[in-house]
Scaffold this motif. Structure first.
Motif, mmCIF file in Angstrom:
data_model
loop_
_atom_site.group_PDB
_atom_site.id
_atom_site.type_symbol
_atom_site.label_atom_id
_atom_site.label_comp_id
_atom_site.label_asym_id
_atom_site.label_seq_id
_atom_site.Cartn_x
_atom_site.Cartn_y
_atom_site.Cartn_z
ATOM 1 N N THR A 37 3.710 5.205 -5.139
ATOM 2 C CA THR A 37 2.251 5.169 -5.329
ATOM 3 C C THR A 37 1.541 4.972 -3.990
ATOM 4 O O THR A 37 0.522 5.621 -3.707
ATOM 5 C CB THR A 37 1.866 4.046 -6.314
ATOM 6 N N ASP A 38 2.098 4.070 -3.164
ATOM 7 C CA ASP A 38 1.514 3.869 -1.832
ATOM 8 C C ASP A 38 1.581 5.147 -1.004
ATOM 9 O O ASP A 38 0.620 5.498 -0.305
ATOM 10 C CB ASP A 38 2.248 2.746 -1.088
ATOM 11 N N ASP A 40 1.633 8.205 -2.219
ATOM 12 C CA ASP A 40 0.632 9.127 -2.782
ATOM 13 C C ASP A 40 -0.730 8.862 -2.157
ATOM 14 O O ASP A 40 -1.454 9.793 -1.787
ATOM 15 C CB ASP A 40 0.534 8.952 -4.304
ATOM 16 N N ARG A 41 -1.066 7.592 -2.048
ATOM 17 C CA ARG A 41 -2.359 7.201 -1.468
ATOM 18 C C ARG A 41 -2.434 7.646 -0.006
ATOM 19 O O ARG A 41 -3.463 8.188 0.444
ATOM 20 C CB ARG A 41 -2.524 5.686 -1.593
ATOM 21 N N GLU A 42 -1.343 7.434 0.737
ATOM 22 C CA GLU A 42 -1.321 7.838 2.144
ATOM 23 C C GLU A 42 -1.416 9.361 2.283
ATOM 24 O O GLU A 42 -2.089 9.858 3.195
ATOM 25 C CB GLU A 42 -0.048 7.332 2.820
ATOM 26 N N ARG A 44 -2.884 11.485 0.176
ATOM 27 C CA ARG A 44 -4.283 11.872 -0.095
ATOM 28 C C ARG A 44 -5.187 11.536 1.098
ATOM 29 O O ARG A 44 -6.050 12.332 1.494
ATOM 30 C CB ARG A 44 -4.790 11.177 -1.358
ATOM 31 N N HIS A 45 -4.960 10.371 1.683
ATOM 32 C CA HIS A 45 -5.768 9.960 2.834
ATOM 33 C C HIS A 45 -5.562 10.930 4.002
ATOM 34 O O HIS A 45 -6.540 11.350 4.650
ATOM 35 C CB HIS A 45 -5.404 8.523 3.254
ATOM 36 N N ARG A 71 8.318 10.263 -0.810
ATOM 37 C CA ARG A 71 7.855 9.949 -2.162
ATOM 38 C C ARG A 71 8.753 10.602 -3.215
ATOM 39 O O ARG A 71 9.168 9.960 -4.181
ATOM 40 C CB ARG A 71 6.408 10.418 -2.355
#
Length: 138
Positions: A37-38, A40-42, A44-45, A71
């Motif tokens: 999940t972390d 995924d966030r990175e 997208r960022h 991931r």
């Protein structure tokens, strides 16, 4: 009876060990999912920062590609652990059933011993009572 106590301790230890294995696998799965999940966030960022969301684009961020690979590896590992978790849960259930069998045997033997002890006590009281009544009669 000593061997039964040893067997009971062994079965309890096995249940505890299987329970620890289940918890350990569940913890690893949760950690892998959190890390994915972390990532995924990175990803997208990084995509938003570069303004490129198409993985096939020639200028797609290298870090985002690497993060996707990590991931995906984490997700595969978590999926593999789910299979191991099922096996560990089955092993825990089996160990728990074995423990219950031994505990039931122990309980049954305890009831049998108490019944025999009560019968011995009653026989002793009857003997004492008979001895006193014979002394009075004699």
């Amino acid at each position: 009876m000593k061997s039964r106590d040893t067997l009971l301790r062994l079965k309890r230890f096995q249940v505890d060990e299987k329970r620890r294995q289940v918890v350990q696998i569940e913890t690893m799965i949760a950690e892998f999912e959190r890390m994915a999940t972390d990532l995924d966030r990175e990803i997208r960022h990084e995509q938003d920062r570069a303004g490129i969301h198409d993985v096939a684009h020639y200028a797609y961020p290298t870090y985002a590609k690497a993060a996707m690979n990590r991931r995906d590896n984490l997700k595969r590992s978590a999926d593999e652990l789910v299979g191991q978790l099922t096996d560990a849960q089955d092993a825990l259930a089996g160990a728990f059933e074995e423990l219950k069998k031994v505990e039931l045997l122990e309980e049954r033997d305890g009831v049998r011993e108490r019944t025999a002890e009560t019968a011995r006590d009653q026989a002793e009281m009857d003997r004492i009572g008979l001895g006193r009544s014979e002394m009075r009669a004699g």
